[in-house]
Scaffold this motif. Structure first.
Motif, PDB file in Angstrom:
ATOM      1  N   GLY A  56     -53.841 -82.834 -30.740  1.00  0.00           N
ATOM      2  CA  GLY A  56     -52.697 -83.288 -29.955  1.00  0.00           C
ATOM      3  C   GLY A  56     -52.843 -84.724 -29.503  1.00  0.00           C
ATOM      4  O   GLY A  56     -51.839 -85.435 -29.322  1.00  0.00           O
ATOM      5  N   ASP A  57     -54.084 -85.188 -29.327  1.00  0.00           N
ATOM      6  CA  ASP A  57     -54.306 -86.575 -28.920  1.00  0.00           C
ATOM      7  C   ASP A  57     -53.934 -87.546 -30.038  1.00  0.00           C
ATOM      8  O   ASP A  57     -53.654 -88.718 -29.780  1.00  0.00           O
ATOM      9  CB  ASP A  57     -55.777 -86.791 -28.535  1.00  0.00           C
ATOM     10  CG  ASP A  57     -56.172 -85.991 -27.304  1.00  0.00           C
ATOM     11  OD1 ASP A  57     -55.272 -85.647 -26.525  1.00  0.00           O
ATOM     12  OD2 ASP A  57     -57.375 -85.707 -27.137  1.00  0.00           O
ATOM     13  N   VAL A  58     -53.939 -87.054 -31.279  1.00  0.00           N
ATOM     14  CA  VAL A  58     -53.644 -87.914 -32.432  1.00  0.00           C
ATOM     15  C   VAL A  58     -52.233 -87.677 -32.968  1.00  0.00           C
ATOM     16  O   VAL A  58     -51.510 -88.627 -33.296  1.00  0.00           O
ATOM     17  CB  VAL A  58     -54.679 -87.661 -33.559  1.00  0.00           C
ATOM     18  CG1 VAL A  58     -54.382 -88.530 -34.772  1.00  0.00           C
ATOM     19  CG2 VAL A  58     -56.090 -87.902 -33.050  1.00  0.00           C
ATOM     20  N   LEU A  59     -51.842 -86.405 -33.026  1.00  0.00           N
ATOM     21  CA  LEU A  59     -50.580 -86.035 -33.680  1.00  0.00           C
ATOM     22  C   LEU A  59     -49.486 -85.651 -32.696  1.00  0.00           C
ATOM     23  O   LEU A  59     -48.439 -85.141 -33.115  1.00  0.00           O
ATOM     24  CB  LEU A  59     -50.838 -84.872 -34.653  1.00  0.00           C
ATOM     25  CG  LEU A  59     -51.862 -85.146 -35.760  1.00  0.00           C
ATOM     26  CD1 LEU A  59     -52.089 -83.902 -36.595  1.00  0.00           C
ATOM     27  CD2 LEU A  59     -51.408 -86.303 -36.642  1.00  0.00           C
ATOM     28  N   GLY A  60     -49.703 -85.881 -31.423  1.00  0.00           N
ATOM     29  CA  GLY A  60     -48.662 -85.569 -30.438  1.00  0.00           C
ATOM     30  C   GLY A  60     -48.416 -84.073 -30.329  1.00  0.00           C
ATOM     31  O   GLY A  60     -49.353 -83.265 -30.260  1.00  0.00           O
ATOM     32  N   SER A  61     -47.155 -83.685 -30.338  1.00  0.00           N
ATOM     33  CA  SER A  61     -46.781 -82.286 -30.111  1.00  0.00           C
ATOM     34  C   SER A  61     -46.804 -81.440 -31.384  1.00  0.00           C
ATOM     35  O   SER A  61     -46.574 -80.228 -31.320  1.00  0.00           O
ATOM     36  CB  SER A  61     -45.389 -82.216 -29.488  1.00  0.00           C
ATOM     37  OG  SER A  61     -44.418 -82.773 -30.368  1.00  0.00           O
ATOM     38  N   LEU A  62     -47.080 -82.020 -32.549  1.00  0.00           N
ATOM     39  CA  LEU A  62     -47.040 -81.267 -33.802  1.00  0.00           C
ATOM     40  C   LEU A  62     -48.025 -80.097 -33.825  1.00  0.00           C
ATOM     41  O   LEU A  62     -47.656 -78.984 -34.221  1.00  0.00           O
ATOM     42  CB  LEU A  62     -47.296 -82.199 -34.991  1.00  0.00           C
ATOM     43  CG  LEU A  62     -46.171 -83.197 -35.312  1.00  0.00           C
ATOM     44  CD1 LEU A  62     -46.597 -84.111 -36.461  1.00  0.00           C
ATOM     45  CD2 LEU A  62     -44.894 -82.454 -35.672  1.00  0.00           C
ATOM     46  N   PRO A  63     -49.293 -80.281 -33.403  1.00  0.00           N
ATOM     47  CA  PRO A  63     -50.202 -79.122 -33.394  1.00  0.00           C
ATOM     48  C   PRO A  63     -49.727 -78.006 -32.466  1.00  0.00           C
ATOM     49  O   PRO A  63     -49.881 -76.823 -32.785  1.00  0.00           O
ATOM     50  CB  PRO A  63     -51.529 -79.723 -32.914  1.00  0.00           C
ATOM     51  CG  PRO A  63     -51.440 -81.163 -33.279  1.00  0.00           C
ATOM     52  CD  PRO A  63     -50.002 -81.524 -33.059  1.00  0.00           C
ATOM     53  N   SER A  64     -49.129 -78.370 -31.338  1.00  0.00           N
ATOM     54  CA  SER A  64     -48.620 -77.347 -30.415  1.00  0.00           C
ATOM     55  C   SER A  64     -47.461 -76.580 -31.042  1.00  0.00           C
ATOM     56  O   SER A  64     -47.360 -75.354 -30.908  1.00  0.00           O
ATOM     57  CB  SER A  64     -48.160 -78.003 -29.116  1.00  0.00           C
ATOM     58  OG  SER A  64     -49.246 -78.606 -28.443  1.00  0.00           O
ATOM     59  N   ALA A  65     -46.585 -77.290 -31.739  1.00  0.00           N
ATOM     60  CA  ALA A  65     -45.468 -76.632 -32.412  1.00  0.00           C
ATOM     61  C   ALA A  65     -45.979 -75.674 -33.485  1.00  0.00           C
ATOM     62  O   ALA A  65     -45.459 -74.560 -33.651  1.00  0.00           O
ATOM     63  CB  ALA A  65     -44.541 -77.679 -33.024  1.00  0.00           C
ATOM     64  N   ALA A  66     -47.013 -76.102 -34.210  1.00  0.00           N
ATOM     65  CA  ALA A  66     -47.597 -75.232 -35.234  1.00  0.00           C
ATOM     66  C   ALA A  66     -48.224 -73.993 -34.604  1.00  0.00           C
ATOM     67  O   ALA A  66     -48.119 -72.881 -35.139  1.00  0.00           O
ATOM     68  CB  ALA A  66     -48.630 -76.013 -36.038  1.00  0.00           C
ATOM     69  N   LEU A  67     -48.878 -74.178 -33.454  1.00  0.00           N
ATOM     70  CA  LEU A  67     -49.498 -73.048 -32.760  1.00  0.00           C
ATOM     71  C   LEU A  67     -48.448 -72.030 -32.335  1.00  0.00           C
ATOM     72  O   LEU A  67     -48.660 -70.818 -32.442  1.00  0.00           O
ATOM     73  CB  LEU A  67     -50.283 -73.559 -31.545  1.00  0.00           C
ATOM     74  CG  LEU A  67     -51.149 -72.542 -30.809  1.00  0.00           C
ATOM     75  CD1 LEU A  67     -52.245 -71.996 -31.721  1.00  0.00           C
ATOM     76  CD2 LEU A  67     -51.785 -73.191 -29.567  1.00  0.00           C
ATOM     77  N   LEU A  68     -47.295 -72.507 -31.877  1.00  0.00           N
ATOM     78  CA  LEU A  68     -46.216 -71.602 -31.479  1.00  0.00           C
ATOM     79  C   LEU A  68     -45.729 -70.758 -32.650  1.00  0.00           C
ATOM     80  O   LEU A  68     -45.375 -69.586 -32.488  1.00  0.00           O
ATOM     81  CB  LEU A  68     -45.042 -72.397 -30.901  1.00  0.00           C
ATOM     82  CG  LEU A  68     -45.107 -72.772 -29.420  1.00  0.00           C
ATOM     83  CD1 LEU A  68     -43.841 -73.521 -29.022  1.00  0.00           C
ATOM     84  CD2 LEU A  68     -45.296 -71.544 -28.538  1.00  0.00           C
ATOM     85  N   LYS A  69     -45.711 -71.334 -33.843  1.00  0.00           N
ATOM     86  CA  LYS A  69     -45.256 -70.597 -35.017  1.00  0.00           C
ATOM     87  C   LYS A  69     -46.237 -69.494 -35.410  1.00  0.00           C
ATOM     88  O   LYS A  69     -45.862 -68.530 -36.084  1.00  0.00           O
ATOM     89  CB  LYS A  69     -45.050 -71.553 -36.189  1.00  0.00           C
ATOM     90  CG  LYS A  69     -43.857 -72.496 -36.002  1.00  0.00           C
ATOM     91  CD  LYS A  69     -43.672 -73.405 -37.208  1.00  0.00           C
ATOM     92  CE  LYS A  69     -42.473 -74.325 -37.012  1.00  0.00           C
ATOM     93  NZ  LYS A  69     -42.265 -75.237 -38.166  1.00  0.00           N
ATOM     94  N   LEU A  70     -47.481 -69.630 -34.979  1.00  0.00           N
ATOM     95  CA  LEU A  70     -48.500 -68.648 -35.344  1.00  0.00           C
ATOM     96  C   LEU A  70     -48.558 -67.456 -34.397  1.00  0.00           C
ATOM     97  O   LEU A  70     -49.202 -66.458 -34.708  1.00  0.00           O
ATOM     98  CB  LEU A  70     -49.873 -69.323 -35.381  1.00  0.00           C
ATOM     99  CG  LEU A  70     -50.103 -70.358 -36.492  1.00  0.00           C
ATOM    100  CD1 LEU A  70     -51.450 -71.043 -36.294  1.00  0.00           C
ATOM    101  CD2 LEU A  70     -50.032 -69.706 -37.857  1.00  0.00           C
ATOM    102  N   VAL A  71     -47.896 -67.573 -33.233  1.00  0.00           N
ATOM    103  CA  VAL A  71     -48.052 -66.500 -32.247  1.00  0.00           C
ATOM    104  C   VAL A  71     -47.442 -65.192 -32.733  1.00  0.00           C
ATOM    105  O   VAL A  71     -47.931 -64.116 -32.399  1.00  0.00           O
ATOM    106  CB  VAL A  71     -47.462 -66.899 -30.870  1.00  0.00           C
ATOM    107  CG1 VAL A  71     -48.202 -68.070 -30.290  1.00  0.00           C
ATOM    108  CG2 VAL A  71     -45.967 -67.173 -30.961  1.00  0.00           C
TER     109      VAL A  71
END
Length: 262
Positions: free
Chosen positions: A130-145
């Protein structure tokens, strides 16, 4: 900053004791419905509180665990709580309150991670990206829930309700939540010893597999602590308050007995 808390309250309004329930990260207060329905807690006033910024609630001024603990300590006073129960990230906030003296009552820490090695490497990588790619990793994590939760031992309609709460999270806000959480874990030196030094009764509850872990040093420190109890629930569980509410209720009853009447 004033927090508009999202609360779910059960039990008698004139109950002799009140327990504050802090959900896991990104979850809402109603994630505690299974625990709140346990007969052993029917006579206790239970206040479940969504952590600020989680599950779509308004964010606080920053996402440091210290800030969340300060706000939560004020809620403890406002609600006259005798015991605090926290799951996962909620347990981390409870630990910080206990360790700083902001809360001096018994605490039940369910599925808590005290240091980075307690968390899966995948999760730590998402937090750092998230420090490098902003909110993209968080969005990906939401898709995995959704796929991740398929094994949850709750009825399908309840699983859908819990997923709906998780999906209310804003990936931009999630980035701040995850960064603040991992930064806190990285900053702690011997957190189990810090918890023991607070001198209050604590119960640390884990499943054998699934919901995080304790390092060997953390476990041995807690097992040697005179006022700490380590509880290991057999089997695998990533969602202890939902899947093992009876056992969590039993531990909560022990904590309430240790607190005594207000």
């Amino acid at each position: 900053m004033d927090i508009a808390w999202d609360l779910l309250v059960s039990g008698p309004a004139d109950a002799r004791q009140t327990a504050l329930l802090l959900p896991g990260g990104l979850n809402a207060a109603r994630s505690y419905r299974e625990l709140m329905a346990e007969p052993a807690l029917a006579g206790t006033r239970l206040v479940a509180a969504t952590l600020p910024g989680h599950a779509g609630t308004p964010p606080p001024e920053d996402f440091t665990v210290a800030t969340l603990a300060r706000h939560t300590a004020r809620l403890v006073d406002e609600q006259s709580c005798d015991v605090v129960v926290g799951f996962s990230m909620g347990a981390t906030v409870a630990l910080e309150m206990v360790a700083t003296g902001a809360f001096a009552g018994p605490a039940v820490l369910v599925g808590i991670s005290m240091s980075p090695p307690d968390e899966p490497a995948f999760f730590r990588a998402v937090c750092r990206l998230g420090d490098v790619l902003g909110s993209l990793p968080s969005a990906a994590l939401l898709k995995l829930v959704g796929p991740f939760s398929k094994g949850m031992r709750v009825p399908p309609e309840r699983r859908a309700e819990l997923l709906a709460d998780l999906r209310r999270n804003d990936p931009h806000v999630m980035r701040g939540i995850l960064h603040g959480y991992l930064s806190y874990l990285n900053a702690q030196e011997r957190p189990a010893a810090r918890l023991c030094a607070a001198g209050v009764p604590v119960w640390v509850v884990h499943a054998e597999k699934g919901d995080g872990a304790l390092t060997a040093d953390e476990r041995s420190t807690l097992e040697a602590c005179p006022h700490a109890t380590v509880v290991t629930i057999p089997g695998t569980s990533f969602f202890l308050p939902n899947e093992e509410p009876q056992r969590i209720a039993e531990v909560t009853v022990e904590a309430l007995a240790a607190a005594g009447p207000r």
